[in-house]
Design a protein around this motif. Structure first.
Motif, PDB file in Angstrom:
ATOM      1  N   ASN A  22       0.826  -1.207   0.000  1.00  0.00           N
ATOM      2  CA  ASN A  22       0.000   0.000   0.000  1.00  0.00           C
ATOM      3  C   ASN A  22       0.858   1.254   0.000  1.00  0.00           C
ATOM      4  O   ASN A  22       0.565   2.212  -0.704  1.00  0.00           O
ATOM      5  CB  ASN A  22      -0.954   0.013   1.201  1.00  0.00           C
ATOM      6  CG  ASN A  22      -2.220  -0.748   0.929  1.00  0.00           C
ATOM      7  OD1 ASN A  22      -3.188  -0.193   0.439  1.00  0.00           O
ATOM      8  ND2 ASN A  22      -2.218  -2.045   1.227  1.00  0.00           N
ATOM      9  N   TYR A  23       1.918   1.242   0.787  1.00  0.00           N
ATOM     10  CA  TYR A  23       2.801   2.408   0.811  1.00  0.00           C
ATOM     11  C   TYR A  23       3.463   2.604  -0.550  1.00  0.00           C
ATOM     12  O   TYR A  23       3.444   3.707  -1.103  1.00  0.00           O
ATOM     13  CB  TYR A  23       3.872   2.286   1.900  1.00  0.00           C
ATOM     14  CG  TYR A  23       4.829   3.451   1.844  1.00  0.00           C
ATOM     15  CD1 TYR A  23       4.467   4.668   2.394  1.00  0.00           C
ATOM     16  CD2 TYR A  23       6.050   3.355   1.194  1.00  0.00           C
ATOM     17  CE1 TYR A  23       5.316   5.763   2.307  1.00  0.00           C
ATOM     18  CE2 TYR A  23       6.896   4.442   1.100  1.00  0.00           C
ATOM     19  CZ  TYR A  23       6.527   5.645   1.661  1.00  0.00           C
ATOM     20  OH  TYR A  23       7.358   6.733   1.559  1.00  0.00           O
ATOM     21  N   LEU A  24       4.039   1.561  -1.086  1.00  0.00           N
ATOM     22  CA  LEU A  24       4.803   1.684  -2.332  1.00  0.00           C
ATOM     23  C   LEU A  24       3.946   2.080  -3.525  1.00  0.00           C
ATOM     24  O   LEU A  24       4.361   2.890  -4.358  1.00  0.00           O
ATOM     25  CB  LEU A  24       5.541   0.380  -2.635  1.00  0.00           C
ATOM     26  CG  LEU A  24       6.674   0.021  -1.677  1.00  0.00           C
ATOM     27  CD1 LEU A  24       7.220  -1.366  -2.002  1.00  0.00           C
ATOM     28  CD2 LEU A  24       7.772   1.066  -1.722  1.00  0.00           C
ATOM     29  N   PHE A  25       2.752   1.526  -3.628  1.00  0.00           N
ATOM     30  CA  PHE A  25       1.939   1.756  -4.822  1.00  0.00           C
ATOM     31  C   PHE A  25       0.943   2.907  -4.697  1.00  0.00           C
ATOM     32  O   PHE A  25       0.483   3.420  -5.716  1.00  0.00           O
ATOM     33  CB  PHE A  25       1.195   0.468  -5.208  1.00  0.00           C
ATOM     34  CG  PHE A  25       2.104  -0.570  -5.767  1.00  0.00           C
ATOM     35  CD1 PHE A  25       2.512  -0.517  -7.095  1.00  0.00           C
ATOM     36  CD2 PHE A  25       2.576  -1.593  -4.971  1.00  0.00           C
ATOM     37  CE1 PHE A  25       3.368  -1.467  -7.612  1.00  0.00           C
ATOM     38  CE2 PHE A  25       3.439  -2.554  -5.480  1.00  0.00           C
ATOM     39  CZ  PHE A  25       3.832  -2.491  -6.807  1.00  0.00           C
ATOM     40  N   VAL A  26       0.617   3.314  -3.478  1.00  0.00           N
ATOM     41  CA  VAL A  26      -0.407   4.346  -3.335  1.00  0.00           C
ATOM     42  C   VAL A  26       0.063   5.507  -2.453  1.00  0.00           C
ATOM     43  O   VAL A  26       0.183   6.639  -2.910  1.00  0.00           O
ATOM     44  CB  VAL A  26      -1.730   3.763  -2.783  1.00  0.00           C
ATOM     45  CG1 VAL A  26      -2.830   4.820  -2.768  1.00  0.00           C
ATOM     46  CG2 VAL A  26      -2.178   2.554  -3.592  1.00  0.00           C
ATOM     47  N   HIS A  27       0.326   5.232  -1.189  1.00  0.00           N
ATOM     48  CA  HIS A  27       0.580   6.330  -0.253  1.00  0.00           C
ATOM     49  C   HIS A  27       1.854   7.111  -0.538  1.00  0.00           C
ATOM     50  O   HIS A  27       1.899   8.319  -0.310  1.00  0.00           O
ATOM     51  CB  HIS A  27       0.588   5.836   1.197  1.00  0.00           C
ATOM     52  CG  HIS A  27       0.745   6.967   2.165  1.00  0.00           C
ATOM     53  ND1 HIS A  27      -0.276   7.854   2.416  1.00  0.00           N
ATOM     54  CD2 HIS A  27       1.806   7.384   2.883  1.00  0.00           C
ATOM     55  CE1 HIS A  27       0.154   8.766   3.268  1.00  0.00           C
ATOM     56  NE2 HIS A  27       1.413   8.500   3.573  1.00  0.00           N
ATOM     57  N   ARG A  28       2.870   6.458  -1.036  1.00  0.00           N
ATOM     58  CA  ARG A  28       4.135   7.157  -1.267  1.00  0.00           C
ATOM     59  C   ARG A  28       3.950   8.375  -2.168  1.00  0.00           C
ATOM     60  O   ARG A  28       4.515   9.435  -1.907  1.00  0.00           O
ATOM     61  CB  ARG A  28       5.189   6.218  -1.857  1.00  0.00           C
ATOM     62  CG  ARG A  28       6.508   6.944  -2.123  1.00  0.00           C
ATOM     63  CD  ARG A  28       7.626   6.034  -2.524  1.00  0.00           C
ATOM     64  NE  ARG A  28       7.264   5.174  -3.641  1.00  0.00           N
ATOM     65  CZ  ARG A  28       8.074   4.262  -4.148  1.00  0.00           C
ATOM     66  NH1 ARG A  28       9.274   4.084  -3.642  1.00  0.00           N
ATOM     67  NH2 ARG A  28       7.699   3.516  -5.169  1.00  0.00           N
ATOM     68  N   SER A  29       3.140   8.247  -3.217  1.00  0.00           N
ATOM     69  CA  SER A  29       2.933   9.389  -4.115  1.00  0.00           C
ATOM     70  C   SER A  29       2.208  10.525  -3.397  1.00  0.00           C
ATOM     71  O   SER A  29       2.504  11.697  -3.642  1.00  0.00           O
ATOM     72  CB  SER A  29       2.182   8.967  -5.377  1.00  0.00           C
ATOM     73  OG  SER A  29       0.947   8.391  -5.052  1.00  0.00           O
ATOM     74  N   LEU A  30       1.302  10.218  -2.500  1.00  0.00           N
ATOM     75  CA  LEU A  30       0.643  11.267  -1.718  1.00  0.00           C
ATOM     76  C   LEU A  30       1.623  11.899  -0.733  1.00  0.00           C
ATOM     77  O   LEU A  30       1.672  13.126  -0.596  1.00  0.00           O
ATOM     78  CB  LEU A  30      -0.570  10.694  -0.969  1.00  0.00           C
ATOM     79  CG  LEU A  30      -1.300  11.660  -0.034  1.00  0.00           C
ATOM     80  CD1 LEU A  30      -1.804  12.891  -0.788  1.00  0.00           C
ATOM     81  CD2 LEU A  30      -2.432  10.947   0.678  1.00  0.00           C
ATOM     82  N   ALA A  31       2.415  11.075  -0.078  1.00  0.00           N
ATOM     83  CA  ALA A  31       3.405  11.599   0.866  1.00  0.00           C
ATOM     84  C   ALA A  31       4.397  12.527   0.170  1.00  0.00           C
ATOM     85  O   ALA A  31       4.769  13.574   0.707  1.00  0.00           O
ATOM     86  CB  ALA A  31       4.142  10.441   1.546  1.00  0.00           C
TER      87      ALA A  31
END
Length: 185
Positions: A22-31
């Motif tokens: 989830n972090y690598l594919f979604v949240h990282r771009s938001l962060a």
């Protein structure tokens, strides 16, 4: 190693794997969007696959908005996130506030937001966003307006304001009134 220990290790490894994906594919771009634009300071959001497991849909979960932030700041962060996710195809995007789904966007429209951010007139995108929103139950959240240009523009901006009221602002006001302090999670 006993059976229950193996089971516990497998469960922990599975949870870590799900959170990492989830972090690598979604949240990282938001962060990255929150970090790279100083205008986003004071807005906290979390993005993940729906139920953390469904890769065909994602959740943009607004967690906190400082009082000095405007609706335009929140909308811009949503658009920046869409831009960073434009190469991904989703069936839908859920807009939530503190884990509670408030609105849905069709994935194709979310992808269009990402592609057009920085190119399309931002006022046009802001004005037309509400007419592309759905309730979590699937019905349109706002209608489309027809008539004279000034009347249509006025109604679209009213819808945009109402969208933000329903998404997070009323809940924030209620939290303030009840003395519940802001927390990110």
């Amino acid at each position: 190693m006993k059976g229950w220990q193996k089971f516990t290790i497998a469960i922990v490894a599975g949870v870590v794997l799900v959170l990492t994906v989830n972090y690598l594919f979604v949240h990282r771009s938001l962060a990255e969007a929150m970090k790279e634009d100083p205008r986003n300071d004071g807005i906290r959001a979390f993005a993940h696959f729906d139920y953390f497991l469904v890769p065909s849909s994602i959740v943009f979960d607004l967690r906190r908005v400082d009082r000095e932030k405007s609706m335009a700041d929140v909308t811009r962060l949503l658009f920046q996130f869409a831009q960073r996710q434009e190469s991904h195809r989703y069936e839908r995007v859920t807009l939530a506030y503190r884990g509670e789904p408030k609105f849905l966007l069709e994935g194709e429209y979310f992808q269009t937001l990402g592609k057009e951010f920085g190119e399309q007139n931002p006022m046009y995108t802001i004005r037309t966003l509400p007419s592309n929103l759905y309730r979590p139950t699937g019905e349109h959240a706002f209608g489309e307006w027809t008539g004279g240009i000034l009347g249509v523009l006025s109604r679209q901006m009213e819808d945009h304001n109402e969208f933000h009221q329903q998404w997070y602002m009323r809940a924030m006001l209620e939290e303030h009134r009840s003395g519940v302090g802001p927390s990110d999670f």
